[in-house]
Design an enzyme around this catalytic site. Structure first.
Site, PDB file in Angstrom:
ATOM      1  N   LYS A   1      21.511  58.053 -20.535  1.00 24.01           N
ATOM      2  CA  LYS A   1      20.499  58.648 -19.648  1.00 24.01           C
ATOM      3  C   LYS A   1      21.162  59.553 -18.598  1.00 24.01           C
ATOM      4  CE  LYS A   1      16.256  57.196 -20.746  1.00 24.01           C
ATOM      5  NZ  LYS A   1      16.133  57.582 -22.134  1.00 24.01           N
TER       6      LYS A   1
ATOM      7  N   LYS B   1      17.516  59.042 -33.502  1.00 21.16           N
ATOM      8  CA  LYS B   1      16.282  58.269 -33.713  1.00 21.16           C
ATOM      9  C   LYS B   1      15.063  59.073 -33.274  1.00 21.16           C
ATOM     10  CE  LYS B   1      16.085  56.073 -29.250  1.00 21.16           C
ATOM     11  NZ  LYS B   1      15.249  55.275 -28.445  1.00 21.16           N
TER      12      LYS B   1
ATOM     13  N   LYS C   1      10.431  60.168 -27.945  1.00 19.63           N
ATOM     14  CA  LYS C   1       9.422  60.946 -27.234  1.00 19.63           C
ATOM     15  C   LYS C   1      10.032  62.152 -26.535  1.00 19.63           C
ATOM     16  CE  LYS C   1       7.684  56.974 -25.570  1.00 19.63           C
ATOM     17  NZ  LYS C   1       6.967  55.948 -24.802  1.00 19.63           N
TER      18      LYS C   1
HETATM   19  P1  TYM Z   1      10.497  52.716 -24.792  1.00 17.96           P
HETATM   20  O1  TYM Z   1       9.341  53.131 -23.975  1.00 17.96           O
HETATM   21  O2  TYM Z   1      11.656  53.635 -24.879  1.00 17.96           O
HETATM   22  O3  TYM Z   1      10.090  52.387 -26.255  1.00 17.96           O
HETATM   23  C1  TYM Z   1       9.068  51.463 -26.512  1.00 17.96           C
HETATM   24  C2  TYM Z   1       9.393  50.636 -27.726  1.00 17.96           C
HETATM   25  O4  TYM Z   1       9.516  51.436 -28.884  1.00 17.96           O
HETATM   26  C3  TYM Z   1      10.741  51.161 -29.523  1.00 17.96           C
HETATM   27  N1  TYM Z   1      11.239  52.399 -30.145  1.00 17.96           N
HETATM   28  C4  TYM Z   1      11.693  52.467 -31.402  1.00 17.96           C
HETATM   29  N2  TYM Z   1      11.776  51.536 -32.376  1.00 17.96           N
HETATM   30  C5  TYM Z   1      12.264  51.939 -33.574  1.00 17.96           C
HETATM   31  N3  TYM Z   1      12.642  53.221 -33.822  1.00 17.96           N
HETATM   32  C6  TYM Z   1      12.566  54.177 -32.875  1.00 17.96           C
HETATM   33  N4  TYM Z   1      12.911  55.428 -33.134  1.00 17.96           N
HETATM   34  C7  TYM Z   1      12.069  53.813 -31.588  1.00 17.96           C
HETATM   35  N5  TYM Z   1      11.855  54.505 -30.434  1.00 17.96           N
HETATM   36  C8  TYM Z   1      11.353  53.613 -29.554  1.00 17.96           C
HETATM   37  C9  TYM Z   1      11.669  50.679 -28.426  1.00 17.96           C
HETATM   38  O5  TYM Z   1      12.743  49.928 -28.957  1.00 17.96           O
HETATM   39  C10 TYM Z   1      10.727  49.870 -27.601  1.00 17.96           C
HETATM   40  O6  TYM Z   1      10.554  48.593 -28.177  1.00 17.96           O
HETATM   41  N6  TYM Z   1      12.976  49.519 -21.941  1.00 17.96           N
HETATM   42  C11 TYM Z   1      11.829  49.613 -22.797  1.00 17.96           C
HETATM   43  C12 TYM Z   1      10.515  49.301 -22.102  1.00 17.96           C
HETATM   44  C13 TYM Z   1      10.485  47.969 -21.425  1.00 17.96           C
HETATM   45  C14 TYM Z   1      10.483  46.697 -22.054  1.00 17.96           C
HETATM   46  C15 TYM Z   1      10.440  45.749 -21.002  1.00 17.96           C
HETATM   47  C16 TYM Z   1      10.513  46.276 -23.378  1.00 17.96           C
HETATM   48  C17 TYM Z   1      10.436  47.751 -20.099  1.00 17.96           C
HETATM   49  N7  TYM Z   1      10.414  46.423 -19.836  1.00 17.96           N
HETATM   50  C18 TYM Z   1      10.423  44.388 -21.261  1.00 17.96           C
HETATM   51  C19 TYM Z   1      10.510  44.893 -23.626  1.00 17.96           C
HETATM   52  C20 TYM Z   1      10.472  43.975 -22.581  1.00 17.96           C
HETATM   53  C21 TYM Z   1      11.758  51.052 -23.303  1.00 17.96           C
HETATM   54  O7  TYM Z   1      12.301  51.943 -22.744  1.00 17.96           O
HETATM   55  O8  TYM Z   1      10.982  51.261 -24.321  1.00 17.96           O
END
Ligand code: TYM
Length: 327
Positions: free
Chosen positions: A114, A194, A197
């Site tokens: 990041k 991967k 967004k």
């Molecule tokens: P975020 O917002 O980046 O992504 C949300 C979820 O989508 C999954 N994901 C993917 N899985 C497979 N392939 C991909 N290309 C892909 N892109 C995104 C992410 O692994 C995630 O599960 N830190 C977390 C948000 C968060 C969270 C939490 C999750 C905040 N607090 C507590 C679990 C528990 C995040 O940035 O997700």
């Protein structure tokens, strides 16, 4: 032991297939088991750890709730809420920061990535990101976290926080583990990395029509359709992974045989794949359209979810404060 689940998605934009296959499908599977308590939040506070637009955040956090509902998360069975409405998340994350070293946080690959992406925004909030996530999980004493494989370093931090807190203060936090789905790593459409967004051209949104999906697939790199499976370019492997995820392993095997034989006609493959993806998304899109005309229902879901989540969160926070001498 009672199983408890928590997961969240940042409010950075419309959900894409990576979020759906890597996270939401796991949430749906766990919600099915009535013996498990499930908490699913919108990580709107996490969204401010990188540059963001205030109006978009306001809109997007509600959109994620709508996407959750459209995908089949059910407020009768799961607690759906906005993280920012439960202040305990922030309070506990500060308490957690007292047991973690700066060096450990700075070494996380997700932090480094990041900082590379936003060199002018290497903030304390970004450094604390994983502690806020540990707080999200541990406030509910969740032991299972349905997330994609990219989140594993953060789950490891949550485990470490749980251990350190239990050792130092005698708390009873479980050490959470990741609940993996078949789509734990959904590749980008661009041939490497991967689906994300923040990378335009890498993703397919859950709200895309079949024509839009096909347009996005058409831009994905291919080769001349023939060759050896061992030396197949990554972009083609990725397309075949999508075929497997949406049309099944047999279909993938068929295309692999074509690759080693007469050759794949990518135009046809992409049309077929777009149709399979669109078919899976169609019920979600229909449900979303229904939800959009009922804003009052969404407001109710958000308000009820916050009350339910807070009841659990405040109990845990009180326990921790008591044990830390702050009760
Ligand atoms: P975020 O917002 O980046 O992504 C949300 C979820 O989508 C999954 N994901 C993917 N899985 C497979 N392939 C991909 N290309 C892909 N892109 C995104 C992410 O692994 C995630 O599960 N830190 C977390 C948000 C968060 C969270 C939490 C999750 C905040 N607090 C507590 C679990 C528990 C995040 O940035 O997700």
């Amino acid at each position: 032991m009672k199983q408890t689940v928590l997961s969240g998605i940042r409010a950075t934009g419309r959900l894409h297939l990576g979020n759906y296959l890597g996270a939401v499908k796991g949430m749906l599977a766990l919600q099915e088991d009535s013996t498990i308590d499930t908490f699913f939040m919108v990580a709107d506070v996490h969204t401010i750890t990188t540059p963001y637009d205030i109006d978009e955040l306001k809109l997007n956090r509600r959109e994620v709730i709508i996407d959750y509902l459209a995908a089949g998360l059910d407020p009768e069975r799961s607690t759906l809420f906005l993280q920012s409405m439960v202040g305990e998340h922030l309070e506990l994350s500060f308490l957690f920061s007292s047991v973690m070293s700066i060096a450990r946080m700075q070494h996380l690959p997700t932090f480094k990535d990041k900082v590379k992406q936003y060199p002018d925004h290497a903030t304390m909030a970004l450094l604390n990101y994983p502690l806020l996530m540990a707080s999200d999980i541990l406030l509910y004493k969740a032991n299972l976290v349905p997330v994609g494989i990219d989140q594993e370093p953060h789950i490891e931090i949550a485990r470490q926080v749980a251990r350190k807190m239990n050792e130092a203060y005698g708390t009873d936090f479980p050490e959470p583990t990741r609940f993996a789905t078949k789509g734990e790593y959904v590749p980008s459409l661009q041939g490497s990395g991967k689906m994300s967004k923040s990378v335009a051209g890498s993703f397919i949104s859950l709200t895309d029509s079949e024509a839009e999906i096909l347009e996005r697939l058409k831009a994905a790199p291919t080769d001349d359709g023939k060759g050896n499976l061992q030396t197949m370019p990554q972009g083609v492997k990725n397309i075949l992974q999508f075929v497997e995820l949406f049309s099944g392993a047999e279909k993938r095997a068929e295309y692999e045989a074509q690759y080693e034989g007469a050759g794949i006609r990518y135009g046809d493959l992409k049309k077929e794949l777009a149709a399979s993806i669109a078919a899976e998304l169609k019920p979600l899109q229909a449900k979303r359209a229904e939800l959009m005309v009922n804003p009052k229902y969404i407001d109710d879901v958000i308000a009820t979810g916050a009350t339910k989540a807070q009841a659990v969160a405040s109990r845990t926070l009180d326990e921790v404060k008591e044990k830390m001498g702050l009760g």
